[in-house]
Each structure stands twice: as C-alpha cells, then as structure tokens.
Design a protein around this motif. Structure first.
Motif, short mmCIF file in Angstrom:
data_model
loop_
_atom_site.label_atom_id
_atom_site.label_comp_id
_atom_site.label_asym_id
_atom_site.label_seq_id
_atom_site.Cartn_x
_atom_site.Cartn_y
_atom_site.Cartn_z
N ASP A 219 0.37 -1.44 0.04
CA ASP A 219 -0.40 0.00 -0.08
C ASP A 219 0.60 1.31 -0.68
N VAL A 220 1.91 1.42 0.20
CA VAL A 220 3.13 2.21 0.54
C VAL A 220 3.82 2.70 -1.17
N LYS A 221 3.88 3.88 -1.47
CA LYS A 221 3.81 4.89 -2.25
C LYS A 221 5.00 5.69 -2.46
N VAL A 222 6.33 5.68 -3.25
CA VAL A 222 6.66 7.03 -2.89
C VAL A 222 6.16 8.05 -3.83
N VAL A 223 6.40 9.45 -2.73
CA VAL A 223 5.14 10.05 -3.12
C VAL A 223 6.12 11.39 -3.24
N LEU A 224 7.12 11.53 -3.44
CA LEU A 224 8.30 12.67 -3.07
C LEU A 224 9.09 11.93 -3.13
N ASP A 225 10.52 12.63 -4.10
CA ASP A 225 11.45 12.02 -4.41
C ASP A 225 12.01 13.66 -3.67
N VAL A 226 12.70 13.31 -2.66
CA VAL A 226 13.63 14.91 -2.18
C VAL A 226 14.82 15.21 -2.90
N GLN A 227 15.75 14.30 -3.92
CA GLN A 227 16.49 14.55 -4.08
C GLN A 227 16.12 15.33 -5.79
N GLU A 228 14.80 15.70 -6.35
CA GLU A 228 14.85 15.98 -7.38
C GLU A 228 13.63 17.45 -6.19
N GLU A 229 13.37 17.17 -5.56
CA GLU A 229 12.21 17.90 -4.82
C GLU A 229 13.68 19.77 -4.40
N TRP A 230 15.06 18.67 -4.36
CA TRP A 230 15.87 19.89 -3.59
C TRP A 230 16.71 20.27 -5.34
N GLU A 231 16.60 19.80 -6.34
CA GLU A 231 16.80 20.17 -7.44
C GLU A 231 15.90 21.34 -8.13
N LYS A 232 14.72 21.14 -7.55
CA LYS A 232 13.69 22.34 -8.31
C LYS A 232 13.90 23.54 -7.52
N ILE A 233 14.88 23.68 -6.10
CA ILE A 233 14.61 25.11 -5.24
C ILE A 233 16.35 25.60 -5.20
N THR A 234 17.20 24.76 -5.59
CA THR A 234 18.98 24.84 -5.48
C THR A 234 18.78 25.39 -7.16
N GLY A 235 18.42 23.94 -8.21
CA GLY A 235 19.12 23.79 -9.00
C GLY A 235 20.80 22.66 -9.29
N ASN A 236 21.10 22.30 -7.87
CA ASN A 236 21.53 21.56 -7.72
C ASN A 236 20.72 19.94 -8.40
N SER A 237 21.83 18.94 -9.03
CA SER A 237 21.47 18.28 -9.58
C SER A 237 20.59 17.16 -8.10
N SER A 238 21.54 17.80 -6.99
CA SER A 238 21.34 16.66 -6.05
C SER A 238 22.12 17.00 -4.47
N TYR A 239 21.87 16.78 -3.41
CA TYR A 239 22.71 16.96 -1.88
C TYR A 239 23.98 15.71 -1.82
N PRO A 240 24.77 16.46 -1.62
CA PRO A 240 26.02 15.94 -0.90
C PRO A 240 25.78 15.27 -0.26
N GLN A 241 25.28 13.96 -0.03
CA GLN A 241 24.89 13.39 1.72
C GLN A 241 25.80 12.93 2.27
N SER A 242 26.59 11.71 1.64
CA SER A 242 27.64 11.57 2.42
C SER A 242 29.11 11.80 1.08
N SER A 243 29.97 11.54 2.11
CA SER A 243 31.66 12.22 1.40
C SER A 243 32.57 10.82 1.98
N LEU A 244 33.97 11.29 1.39
CA LEU A 244 34.47 10.63 1.55
C LEU A 244 35.63 11.35 2.10
N ILE A 245 36.38 10.81 3.29
CA ILE A 245 38.05 11.70 4.41
C ILE A 245 38.89 11.28 4.23
N VAL A 246 40.44 11.65 4.31
CA VAL A 246 41.20 11.10 4.15
C VAL A 246 42.31 12.17 5.47
N LYS A 247 42.99 10.97 6.13
CA LYS A 247 43.34 11.19 7.26
C LYS A 247 44.72 12.10 6.42
#
Length: 344
Positions: A219-247
């Motif tokens: 019964d559950v469906k995806v009603v809004l894609d947060v990544q697409e909604e972010w792009e509509k507001i900011t113009g960036n294709s998506s947001y960098p939720q996670s990243s690689l760090i190096v010592k």
C-alpha cells in the motif's frame, strides 16, 4: 765475486722498492672502487616500509559504495596492507575518526564538517552518496500542499532528514511548526517498522529501508523524491549526503597511495551501479547488514556517484548552508574552511 754479490743486492733492493710502489696505487684504487660501489648502492630505490591502513564506513548505502573494495581488496602498492570495516554505530564511527584510527572513511557530509570544525585532521576527498531520502505514504498525496494537516514521521530531530524535510516544506509554502506535525523515531529500523505495520502512513524514509518497506507493504508508494525536490529549489542535481575523507598524515606521507585508493573507489562505485545483483551478493556475503535482494533493489535509489571535492564543492557548500541555517550544531557551528577540501 764482490761485484756479483753487490749486483744481486741492488737487484733485490730495486725489486722491493718496485713492488712497494705498485701496491699502493692498487690498494687506493680498490678503496676508490669500493667507495663508488657503496655510493651506487645508496642510489638504488629503497623498499617501502610496510604501511597498514584502515577503511571504515557505516552500513547501508555508504558501505555499499565500497563493497567491491571490501570484497576484492585491490592492491594499493607493495607492502600496503588494507583492512575494511562496516561500523554499525555512528558514535563508534566518529570515535574512530577522532582517534585517527581510520585512514579513509565514508561518512555523512555534515559530520565531515563537524569534525573539521573540531580540528580533526582529515580532508574531504570526494562526495559519493547523493541523497537517499524519499517521502513515502500509504495515503494519496499529490505534492507538498497535500501534506498540510498531516503527521509526517522521520528520524531524529535536527538530523539531516529532519532538516531537509523542514527546508523543503518551508520552500513549498508550508510552516513545519504549524501546518504539519512531525513525529520523530529513534532510527531507520523503527521507522521502517512503523511504515510496514501501518502505524505511520507518511514518512521520510531513506534507502535501503525504503526498499524494505515497499517490498513488505504494497500500500506504500513513493510520493516525493527529496533529491528531485532539492534540485527544483536549488538548481543542483542533488545534495552530497555523504563524502569520503582521508587522513592528512596519509596525504602528506603517501600521496601515491591516496591516488590509487581514489581511483579504485571511483571504479567500485561505477561497478556497483552497473552490477547491482552481483553487488547485492557481495553485501550479503560480507554481512554488512543487508540481504542481497534488498541491497540490489536499493542501489538505484541510493544515488551513488563519485565526484572529486574540487568539482563537488559548490554543491557541498550549498548543502551545508541549508544545514547551518536550520541547525548550526549539525555541522559544528560554521561552514568549514578552504583547507577541508582535498585537491587531487
């Protein structure tokens, strides 16, 4: 007779003198050759001292991005030994980094900023998970306006899903404090349980929990894609939720190893996207916390993409500005300085 004896003595004396004179240059030449040989030896490349490295990541999409490396353990050079670990607790993950126990780590980008602002000596090398959040519902929802007056479940007040939900509600004309009721649960597992059993009808659900919900509650469906909604507001294709760090220490002492790792990681992400079924098998074999079928279904919605820090920086800063405006503490109080970003 005396003349003969004198002649013999003279010849003997001459022989001794001749031998003495010839031996000295030979000895000096031998010493010189030995010195040259020794110098040549010092010019030979020395074998690199053994280097032991640790790569850490939380479970879920972050570990999935590394799964090819976890499984195949590609070479990063002679005498370089690498161990991989999927850490279940975010607190343990942060503690490892603060103690300098991880040489490479994939973590939420806001945590990268927070640790940097505390002086933890790592650089952001690349952004690799570009949003895994979706608004799912068992109700008929068409757009943000349909959420008015509804209860929306998410995880942890002040965490990234909460902040992005509030940001997008605001940008779409809704007051998060008045127009909707936001309910908070302890974590993704509890959230998915609420959606599967019907205790919650609308929620911001991250992958791979979203795939689990969709598989178990039809019964559950995806009603809004947060990544697409972010792009509509900011113009960036998506947001960098996670990243690689190096010592920092590794960057300074072994830049060649860092370069090899980045290349292999980029290849790993490309392979995962192209081979979700096989990647799913790897995830289950390595006991990262997901079954193969669930990992396979979640990979397309996990938005795995390798982008070097220099190219991702604008998107990173846009993302962090939103976070700091809603909750400065979520990134450690302020936007990070230039030295956070690794120039490849």
């Amino acid at each position: 007779m005396r003349r003969i004896i004198a002649l013999i003595l003279a010849l003997a004396l001459f022989t001794v003198m001749f031998v003495g004179c010839t031996q000295k240059p030979i000895q000096e030449e031998s010493k010189s050759e030995a010195k040259m040989n020794e110098e040549e030896k010092t010019d030979e490349p020395k074998e690199m001292e053994p280097v032991a490295l640790k790569v850490s990541s939380p479970g879920g999409p972050l570990a999935v991005s590394l799964v090819k490396m976890f499984k195949e353990k590609p070479s990063l050079g002679e005498n370089v030994e690498v161990s991989y670990e999927a850490v279940k607790s975010p607190d343990v993950m942060a503690a490892q980094i603060i103690k300098g126990e991880a040489d490479f780590a994939v973590i939420p980008t806001n945590l990268v900023a927070k640790l940097h602002n505390k002086g933890v000596p790592y650089k952001l090398a690349a952004s690799t998970v570009w949003g895994v959040l979706y608004v799912a519902s068992s109700e008929e929802i068409e757009g943000w306006e349909s959420l008015k007056g509804k209860e929306i479940y998410t995880i942890g007040r002040g965490l990234t899903p909460d902040i992005l939900l509030r940001y997008l509600l605001t940008k779409n004309g809704l007051d998060p404090e008045k127009d909707v009721t936001i309910k908070y649960l302890a974590g993704p597992q509890e959230l998915s349980g609420f959606m599967i059993t019907g205790k919650a009808s609308i929620a911001v659900v991250p992958e791979p929990m979203l795939s689990a919900v969709l598989m178990k509650n039809k019964d559950v469906k995806v009603v809004l894609d947060v990544q697409e909604e972010w792009e509509k507001i900011t113009g960036n294709s998506s947001y960098p939720q996670s990243s690689l760090i190096v010592k920092n220490e590794l960057i300074e002492n072994h830049p060649e190893i860092v370069e090899k790792f980045l290349t292999k990681y980029e290849e790993s992400i490309a392979w995962v996207n192209e081979n979700p079924a096989e990647a799913g098998k790897y995830v289950e074999e390595l006991e990262i916390g997901l079954k193969a079928v669930l990992a396979q279904k979640a990979i397309p919605g996990s938005n795995l993409k390798y982008v070097d820090a220099s190219e991702a920086r604008d998107a990173i800063e846009e993302f962090l500005k939103v976070l700091v405006d809603f909750s400065a503490e979520s990134i450690g109080g302020e936007l990070p300085k230039d030295e956070l970003y690794f120039q490849r």
